[in-house]
Write an enzyme that holds these catalytic residues in place. Sequence first.
Site, PDB file in Angstrom:
ATOM      1  N   SER A 155      74.067  54.577  65.769  1.00  0.00           N
ATOM      2  CA  SER A 155      72.696  54.104  65.925  1.00  0.00           C
ATOM      3  C   SER A 155      72.045  53.940  64.543  1.00  0.00           C
ATOM      4  CB  SER A 155      71.921  55.072  66.818  1.00  0.00           C
ATOM      5  OG  SER A 155      70.697  54.530  67.221  1.00  0.00           O
ATOM      6  N   ASP A 387      75.282  49.351  76.394  1.00  0.00           N
ATOM      7  CA  ASP A 387      74.152  49.699  75.539  1.00  0.00           C
ATOM      8  C   ASP A 387      73.110  48.599  75.581  1.00  0.00           C
ATOM      9  OD1 ASP A 387      72.510  50.886  73.682  1.00  0.00           O
ATOM     10  OD2 ASP A 387      73.773  50.423  71.952  1.00  0.00           O
ATOM     11  N   HIS A 445      75.292  53.561  74.578  1.00  0.00           N
ATOM     12  CA  HIS A 445      74.951  53.740  73.162  1.00  0.00           C
ATOM     13  C   HIS A 445      75.755  54.871  72.523  1.00  0.00           C
ATOM     14  CE1 HIS A 445      72.282  53.008  69.782  1.00  0.00           C
ATOM     15  NE2 HIS A 445      71.960  54.285  69.715  1.00  0.00           N
TER      16      HIS A 445
END
Length: 467
Positions: A155, A387, A445
């Site tokens: 991320s 995601d 994610h």
Amino acid sequence: MWFVFVICILFCERVHGGDYIAPKNKETWSYVEVRPGAHMFWWLYYTNANASYTQRPLIIWLQGGPGASSTGYGNFMEIGPIDVGSNPRKVNWVNEANVLFVDNPVGTGFSYVQNKSLYARNNSMIADDLVTLFSSFLKKVPEFQKVSTYIFGESYGGKMAVGFAKALNKAAVAGKVKCNLQGVALGDSWISPVESMLSWPPFLYATSFLDEEGYQKVQKLADATADEVKKGNGKAATELWMKTESLVENLTHGVDWYNILHLDADVQSLNAVTVEKKPRRGILSYDRHVGLLQGGNLKDLMNGVIRRKLRIIPENVTWGGQSDEVFAALEADFMEPVTDDGKESFSMSFLPSGFSWFSRQCFLAFSVEFLLNRTNLSVIVYNGQLDLIVATQGTENWVMKLLWPGVKGWRSTERVAIPLPHIKTAAFYKQYKNLCFYWILQAGHMVPADAPEAMLEAMKHATNIHG
């Protein structure tokens, strides 16, 4: 007798109805004062692999947020040897590699600052702090100077990983740090925030979370955010990003940003970590993303038995206690792509036709491009199929727009399927020269949490672990 008693407290304390089981592998941890008054915490697990640990790579794991903890979330929720319930994790990375978790930027996790003015304000400051920390780490455990090293960032951690890799490579070339950096891996990474945002409307529309009217509303706000980035208004862009997220949540009846198939409102995509509802200095997106990683059983574990095990955490430091300040300090830098401050440029002769001025500016001095064009490092990109916050389409878009002569060859290379014993196709990858992209199926994610076996295979392939 006293020594045995201390060991029992440190390693056998009951947590959530079960005994805390110390990992079998060797561990070490420490603080580094990266700047006067700014203290960064790291935690190393030596590999359990049968081979000598110096024959296996060192993986540096950087969590996202900014403000989410590697030593907490990445360790106990994703890839470490023990899970948040204090059970051995069947699929963990320590069985294959040495793993160094870093609470970064300063103020994250067990890291802390003594003055609010010391929080990192941009990616360059973060990179410098990480180089300082890693240099100190290598002095404490010098045998890792020759070990193949890979930086993995998830991320926002991917954005930080790019800057760190570039700064560390430069320091190594200059002889300031002796290390064997081999590559950087960007997992569902916030590399080009605008490209990620612009992928939300078509992705949500294609998966039935938006109708045509909703699509147009989200597209309008995403375009407005892109305009603010183009103008250099970082803070305004971040505020519009937050506004767009609120709109998406309203129109989709609360779609899960981290895995669109988590449809039950009572089921979080983060494996039983609960959101604390109290506001964090008015930053809704902090609660929406980072706060989600800081509560529940994980918070109890880190501020309880783990804190007592480590024995070096200052009394006035609480795990995650400064993370909201970390998020706020980077507000103006949040929507910026990973750039080189315009100091370096590349030939644009190989740009695709019709490439917009805006795209040229965003990618002209891209640090990913620096790594591809000016180093021998491997650049590894992976993305979870489910995601939303960093949807695969947005990631592919910035990859295909890279100012790198090999981009045409990468685009034309055929994908290779990755099967598992019980899954016909768990992932795909495409590799050309020093760029490799992994499409991880059935994952959101947090890829290692959602598809641990597929991600482990991708990690081993990317870091050249055989057997």
